[in-house]
Design a protein around this motif. Structure first.
Motif, mmCIF file in Angstrom:
data_model
loop_
_atom_site.group_PDB
_atom_site.id
_atom_site.type_symbol
_atom_site.label_atom_id
_atom_site.label_comp_id
_atom_site.label_asym_id
_atom_site.label_seq_id
_atom_site.Cartn_x
_atom_site.Cartn_y
_atom_site.Cartn_z
ATOM 1 N N VAL A 229 5.320 55.306 9.247
ATOM 2 C CA VAL A 229 5.973 54.089 8.442
ATOM 3 C C VAL A 229 7.203 54.766 7.705
ATOM 4 O O VAL A 229 8.231 54.198 7.627
ATOM 5 C CB VAL A 229 4.741 53.352 7.825
ATOM 6 C CG1 VAL A 229 5.681 52.444 6.536
ATOM 7 C CG2 VAL A 229 3.814 52.899 8.732
ATOM 8 N N LEU A 230 6.946 55.824 6.568
ATOM 9 C CA LEU A 230 7.767 56.161 5.783
ATOM 10 C C LEU A 230 8.659 57.095 6.414
ATOM 11 O O LEU A 230 9.871 57.361 5.910
ATOM 12 C CB LEU A 230 6.761 57.118 4.651
ATOM 13 C CG LEU A 230 6.008 56.320 3.961
ATOM 14 C CD1 LEU A 230 5.097 57.275 2.751
ATOM 15 C CD2 LEU A 230 6.581 55.323 2.980
ATOM 16 N N SER A 231 8.571 57.600 7.689
ATOM 17 C CA SER A 231 9.774 58.271 8.382
ATOM 18 C C SER A 231 10.715 57.332 8.744
ATOM 19 O O SER A 231 11.778 57.837 8.952
ATOM 20 C CB SER A 231 8.996 58.882 9.652
ATOM 21 O OG SER A 231 8.819 57.868 10.582
ATOM 22 N N TYR A 232 10.473 55.907 8.532
ATOM 23 C CA TYR A 232 11.757 55.091 8.773
ATOM 24 C C TYR A 232 12.798 55.084 7.444
ATOM 25 O O TYR A 232 13.771 54.640 7.696
ATOM 26 C CB TYR A 232 11.236 53.811 9.099
ATOM 27 C CG TYR A 232 10.722 53.509 10.620
ATOM 28 C CD1 TYR A 232 11.607 53.285 11.558
ATOM 29 C CD2 TYR A 232 9.287 53.545 10.896
ATOM 30 C CE1 TYR A 232 11.174 53.154 12.800
ATOM 31 C CE2 TYR A 232 8.903 53.254 12.137
ATOM 32 C CZ TYR A 232 9.655 52.993 13.201
ATOM 33 O OH TYR A 232 9.183 52.876 14.431
ATOM 34 N N LEU A 233 12.129 55.570 6.514
ATOM 35 C CA LEU A 233 12.999 55.751 5.414
ATOM 36 C C LEU A 233 13.885 56.973 5.282
ATOM 37 O O LEU A 233 13.599 57.878 5.885
ATOM 38 C CB LEU A 233 12.261 55.882 4.061
ATOM 39 C CG LEU A 233 11.549 54.374 3.272
ATOM 40 C CD1 LEU A 233 10.662 53.901 4.325
ATOM 41 C CD2 LEU A 233 11.172 55.003 2.079
ATOM 42 N N PRO A 234 15.039 56.916 5.033
ATOM 43 C CA PRO A 234 16.222 58.006 4.919
ATOM 44 C C PRO A 234 15.591 58.999 4.099
ATOM 45 O O PRO A 234 14.881 59.044 3.233
ATOM 46 C CB PRO A 234 17.316 57.477 4.845
ATOM 47 C CG PRO A 234 17.129 56.377 3.847
ATOM 48 C CD PRO A 234 16.063 55.649 4.254
ATOM 49 N N ASP A 235 16.047 60.139 4.392
ATOM 50 C CA ASP A 235 15.906 61.359 3.509
ATOM 51 C C ASP A 235 16.640 61.212 2.180
ATOM 52 O O ASP A 235 18.020 61.482 2.402
ATOM 53 C CB ASP A 235 16.085 62.763 4.050
ATOM 54 C CG ASP A 235 15.142 63.025 5.130
ATOM 55 O OD1 ASP A 235 14.115 62.621 5.094
ATOM 56 O OD2 ASP A 235 15.361 63.855 6.264
ATOM 57 N N ALA A 236 16.041 60.802 0.899
ATOM 58 C CA ALA A 236 16.949 60.473 -0.227
ATOM 59 C C ALA A 236 15.934 60.406 -1.088
ATOM 60 O O ALA A 236 14.896 60.655 -1.080
ATOM 61 C CB ALA A 236 17.590 59.241 0.004
ATOM 62 N N ASN A 237 16.666 60.152 -2.451
ATOM 63 C CA ASN A 237 15.710 60.000 -3.553
ATOM 64 C C ASN A 237 14.705 58.907 -3.528
ATOM 65 O O ASN A 237 15.003 57.912 -2.586
ATOM 66 C CB ASN A 237 16.600 60.096 -5.081
ATOM 67 C CG ASN A 237 17.523 61.363 -5.316
ATOM 68 O OD1 ASN A 237 17.050 62.247 -5.145
ATOM 69 N ND2 ASN A 237 18.698 61.072 -5.916
ATOM 70 N N VAL A 238 13.612 58.875 -4.308
ATOM 71 C CA VAL A 238 12.619 57.847 -4.037
ATOM 72 C C VAL A 238 12.294 57.040 -5.532
ATOM 73 O O VAL A 238 12.165 57.960 -6.546
ATOM 74 C CB VAL A 238 11.218 58.273 -3.527
ATOM 75 C CG1 VAL A 238 10.124 57.443 -3.610
ATOM 76 C CG2 VAL A 238 11.561 58.644 -2.138
ATOM 77 N N TYR A 239 12.342 55.870 -5.721
ATOM 78 C CA TYR A 239 12.250 55.300 -6.664
ATOM 79 C C TYR A 239 10.790 54.407 -6.682
ATOM 80 O O TYR A 239 10.734 53.443 -5.757
ATOM 81 C CB TYR A 239 13.200 54.364 -7.362
ATOM 82 C CG TYR A 239 14.351 55.189 -7.646
ATOM 83 C CD1 TYR A 239 14.730 55.443 -8.793
ATOM 84 C CD2 TYR A 239 15.545 55.203 -6.441
ATOM 85 C CE1 TYR A 239 15.966 56.124 -8.968
ATOM 86 C CE2 TYR A 239 16.524 55.928 -6.788
ATOM 87 C CZ TYR A 239 16.842 56.623 -8.094
ATOM 88 O OH TYR A 239 17.888 57.131 -8.188
ATOM 89 N N PHE A 240 9.839 54.818 -7.059
ATOM 90 C CA PHE A 240 8.340 54.219 -6.960
ATOM 91 C C PHE A 240 8.011 53.219 -7.906
ATOM 92 O O PHE A 240 8.006 53.474 -9.192
ATOM 93 C CB PHE A 240 7.483 55.478 -6.836
ATOM 94 C CG PHE A 240 6.014 54.991 -6.301
ATOM 95 C CD1 PHE A 240 5.866 55.233 -5.102
ATOM 96 C CD2 PHE A 240 4.870 54.704 -7.356
ATOM 97 C CE1 PHE A 240 4.470 54.626 -4.527
ATOM 98 C CE2 PHE A 240 3.960 54.277 -6.897
ATOM 99 C CZ PHE A 240 3.521 54.131 -5.252
#
Length: 401
Positions: A229-240
């Motif tokens: 699922v999270l692999s659909y997110l681009p490689d970039a900074n994360v705001y949780f």
């Protein structure tokens, strides 16, 4: 003394017996509340996922957002007063009903600028449904409370989620613009994962937040589904997102227990501990006699103000309690302004900045930079050593010029 001793021994024996009985009969209960708190080790907390985010997004910054997205993203926009410009992936897992309309607008603006918003929840605020043109419905798992989750375009084996009474799915969506990424109850083609384009970025909507919890990540190979699922997110900074978890009462000590609890569960140690307590009490009873106390030499009081200040400041610094040091530096600075310049420091606004620059003869740009940074520090909940160093340098520069 001889009459009291038997009574004391009986009381000690009763206390130890009661403690043992209570320890044996005590049953552990599991808290299945769906907190989705990143600091909770309970089954439905997300501490395991939170700790793995730096590995999943290796080489990128993972920041935890303790504010409404509107205030955080505005502060960290190009024209804001934050320490960086927010770009990358904004992740929200569970409890999205706290989102205000202003925050939803700011999140969509964040996406429109070319970033990614990932939300996993059973349903979303109505404004998200209306803006992104989606509707959510559910079916009940009447037989076994088991859900079957799969991803469409990833080589990830279908997984099961137990203890799941309902399956949420998208009953309506834009089949032309929206991309289907995953299903629940795949035999019935119930869509539970969508990619929605918005401006230059995209919104990923997921309907099973329990997949990201500690319980499911540690069961079998369910973690592979989350990785997919999270692999659909681009490689970039994360705001949780963590703002909603603070509002629901989770303060970071959600799992704190006595450090002695585990040892007392070990039978040998428990009896050794109780025996030591008994002998300690007996030692105190038999040694409770009148004795001449040592007369201490009382030294005259010394002026240790400077040493005390150094000790306290070192204590805060060594324990990394940057918030206390920052609060104290700001308080002392404003008090000095009030005392020396007779200025009201209740509102640190543009008018106050102009008055302070005029009275001190300093450049308005330098004064404004310091006051803006103080306002930023007063609005934050999370502090780092760099914040303290930067504040200290700016205050010292103010006094030195």
């Amino acid at each position: 003394m001889k009459k009291i001793l038997p009574i004391l021994l009986v009381l000690i024996a009763l206390i130890i017996t009661a403690a043992v009985v209570i320890g044996v009969k005590r049953t552990k209960t599991v808290d299945w509340e769906e907190s989705f708190n990143e600091k909770s080790n309970k089954p439905y907390g997300v501490s395991v996922l939170y700790k793995e985010l730096p590995n999943l997004f290796e080489g990128y910054k993972v920041r935890t957002v303790y504010h409404q997205p509107a205030s955080y993203l505005k502060a960290n926009s190009e024209d804001g007063y934050g320490e960086h410009v927010a770009e990358g992936n904004f992740i929200i897992i569970g409890n999205t009903d706290y989102l205000e309309d202003e925050s939803i607008d700011e999140l969509l603006h964040f996406v429109d600028s070319g970033n990614t918003l990932f939300i996993s929840d059973y349903y979303f605020p109505q404004k998200i449904h209306d803006t992104l043109d989606v509707s959510v419905d559910y079916i009940e798992n009447e037989k076994d409370s088991i859900s079957y989750l799969s991803l469409k375009n990833k080589n990830v084996q279908e997984i099961t989620l137990d203890k799941n009474k309902f399956d949420q799915y998208f009953s309506e969506y834009n089949s032309i613009n929206h991309t289907v990424l995953g299903h629940s109850k795949i035999d019935y083609k119930h869509i539970n994962f969508l990619q929605v384009p918005f401006g230059k970025g995209k919104v990923l909507l997921h309907l099973e937040p329990k997949a990201f919890t500690n319980y499911n990540l540690l069961m079998e190979e369910r973690y592979k589904y989350v990785e997919g699922v999270l692999s659909y997110l681009p490689d970039a900074n994360v705001y949780f997102d963590s703002y909603t978890k603070i509002q629901t009462g989770y303060d970071g000590d959600v799992e704190k227990e006595s450090n002695l609890a585990w040892f007392l569960e070990q039978l040998s140690f428990r009896w050794a501990w109780y025996t030591a307590i008994v002998f300690g009490i007996l030692f105190m009873i038999f040694n409770a006699k009148r004795r001449q106390r040592v007369i201490k030499i009382i030294k005259p009081l010394q002026n240790t103000t400077v040493a005390f200040v150094k000790t306290v400041s070192n204590l805060y610094f060594d324990t990394k309690d940057h918030k206390n040091l920052i609060d104290k530096k700001i308080t002392y600075f404003l008090e000095k302004i009030r005392h020396d310049l007779h200025l009201n420091t209740d509102n640190l606004d543009e008018e106050f900045t102009e008055k302070l620059a005029a009275k001190t003869g300093k450049k308005k740009e330098d004064v404004k930079k310091l006051i803006n940074y103080i306002n930023l520090m007063k609005s934050k909940n999370e502090f780092f050593e760099e914040n303290l160093i930067k504040l200290n340098r700016q205050i010292e520069a103010f006094y030195s010029k």
